[in-house]
Design an enzyme around this catalytic site. Structure first.
Site, short mmCIF file in Angstrom:
data_model
loop_
_atom_site.label_atom_id
_atom_site.label_comp_id
_atom_site.label_asym_id
_atom_site.label_seq_id
_atom_site.Cartn_x
_atom_site.Cartn_y
_atom_site.Cartn_z
N HIS A 194 3.19 -1.03 7.18
CA HIS A 194 2.28 -1.07 6.51
C HIS A 194 1.18 -2.14 6.22
O HIS A 194 1.98 -3.38 6.07
CB HIS A 194 2.84 -0.38 5.84
CG HIS A 194 1.53 0.12 4.59
ND1 HIS A 194 0.75 0.00 3.50
CD2 HIS A 194 1.34 2.08 4.33
CE1 HIS A 194 0.23 0.32 2.87
NE2 HIS A 194 0.50 1.66 2.87
N ALA A 228 8.30 10.98 2.63
CA ALA A 228 7.29 10.51 0.99
C ALA A 228 6.56 9.36 1.53
O ALA A 228 7.06 8.08 2.11
CB ALA A 228 8.64 10.04 0.46
N LEU A 229 5.34 9.52 1.82
CA LEU A 229 4.95 8.44 2.09
C LEU A 229 4.82 7.12 2.16
O LEU A 229 5.07 7.12 0.91
CB LEU A 229 3.24 9.12 2.15
CG LEU A 229 2.25 8.18 2.89
CD1 LEU A 229 2.10 7.89 4.66
CD2 LEU A 229 0.59 8.73 2.45
N ASP A 230 5.12 6.09 2.68
CA ASP A 230 5.01 4.88 2.29
C ASP A 230 6.20 4.19 1.62
O ASP A 230 6.26 3.42 0.93
CB ASP A 230 3.73 4.42 2.11
CG ASP A 230 2.83 4.33 3.36
OD1 ASP A 230 3.20 4.38 4.33
OD2 ASP A 230 1.23 4.31 2.27
N GLU A 231 7.22 5.30 1.56
CA GLU A 231 8.16 4.79 0.64
C GLU A 231 9.80 5.01 1.06
O GLU A 231 10.80 4.70 0.68
CB GLU A 231 8.39 6.22 -0.33
CG GLU A 231 7.31 6.34 -1.78
CD GLU A 231 7.44 7.01 -2.39
OE1 GLU A 231 8.06 7.58 -2.65
OE2 GLU A 231 6.11 7.49 -3.30
#
Length: 286
Positions: A194, A228-231
């Protein structure tokens, strides 16, 4: 040290006295030579214990399968261990997913070609045809699987077909959100880079977000992918200092350098079995 003789043991269990001694004695009694050992406990009393151990296998007195079953019975059960043994000679099969940005992809291809990433790089899959020539000059198969809102389900089904037998999927700036169903096939086996120092500036255009906030540090984060997006659990991060003199384009250039190295380190650590996932965190013995 010959890597093809190295085995790795990863352990998570409730902490109590005698764990290291029990593991060491077991391996000694079966002819293994311990060459590296790292450990960590979350608390001096009643914590969770983590250990990564490397040992050499040429003089083992039993086959792999017998060693594993004996360890489960004589050591792991007694200490309530979550554990696994892997062997460096068994190279993990890795696939890379990418879109149009090539910096993270090229870093992985270059390191693999130089023998720095111990794996079998099976293929690159992209939703664009643009990077085919760059990939194929390394002798790696390239698959173009277009994705649109209307064809996402069929595209993911085709990707899963191509990925059969794969041990690790690396998202080297793959600009598509994977569905929960896809992610479920590879728990803690999809690594994403990311272009932000998570948890700050999630989602799209993080460098623009950072510029508008006037940040003094930018960063990149490699993490496992979850629903869960980007978690997902964070594996590695790095930062670079910036100032008011840096425009968005300069932030992007500096950020790409971070992305390349952060992703490569995370992938290497996964391949070398240096990461233990515990809840939504990681213990990294790097």
């Amino acid at each position: 040290m010959q890597s093809d003789t190295t085995a790795r043991l990863l352990i998570t269990c409730p902490d109590r006295p005698g764990i290291v001694a029990a593991v060491s004695n077991f391996l000694f009694n079966h002819g293994a030579n311990i060459t590296a050992l790292d450990q960590h406990s979350t608390d001096p009393e009643g914590g969770t214990f983590f250990m990564r151990l490397e040992f050499q296998t040429p003089h083992l007195d039993v086959p792999r399968s017998v060693l594993g079953s004996a360890f489960a019975e004589r050591v792991a059960a007694r200490f309530e261990m979550d554990w696994r043994i892997s062997y460096a000679a068994d190279l993990k099969k890795v696939a890379i997913l990418v879109s149009k940005y090539d910096h993270a992809l090229n870093e992985l291809l270059w390191r693999h070609s130089n023998g720095e990433l111990p794996c079998e790089l099976t293929q690159v899959i992209s939703n664009h045809p643009d990077l085919r020539a760059e990939v194929e000059r390394f002798g790696i198969p390239y698959h173009h699987v277009p994705v649109s809102k209307e064809t996402k389900e069929q595209a993911e089904a085709e990707m899963l077909r191509l990925l059969q037998g794969c041990d690790l999927v690396v998202l080297a700036r793959y600009m598509q959100i994977l569905s929960p169903g896809f992610v479920a096939h590879y728990p803690n086996r999809i690594i994403n880079i990311h272009h932000s120092f998570l948890p700050a500036f999630v989602g799209a255009n993080p460098y623009k977000q950072a510029y508008e906030r006037g940040v003094k540090l930018i960063g990149a984060t490699a993490h496992y992918v979850t629903e869960a997006l980007d978690e997902g659990p964070i594996i590695e991060q790095d930062v670079a200092r910036v100032s008011h003199r840096n425009d968005v384009a300069e932030l992007v250039r500096l950020g790409r350098d971070l992305e390349r190295t952060v992703l490569a380190r995370a992938v290497q650590w996964h391949l070398e079995d240096r990461i233990i996932v515990h809840g939504n965190k990681t213990v990294v013995f790097a």
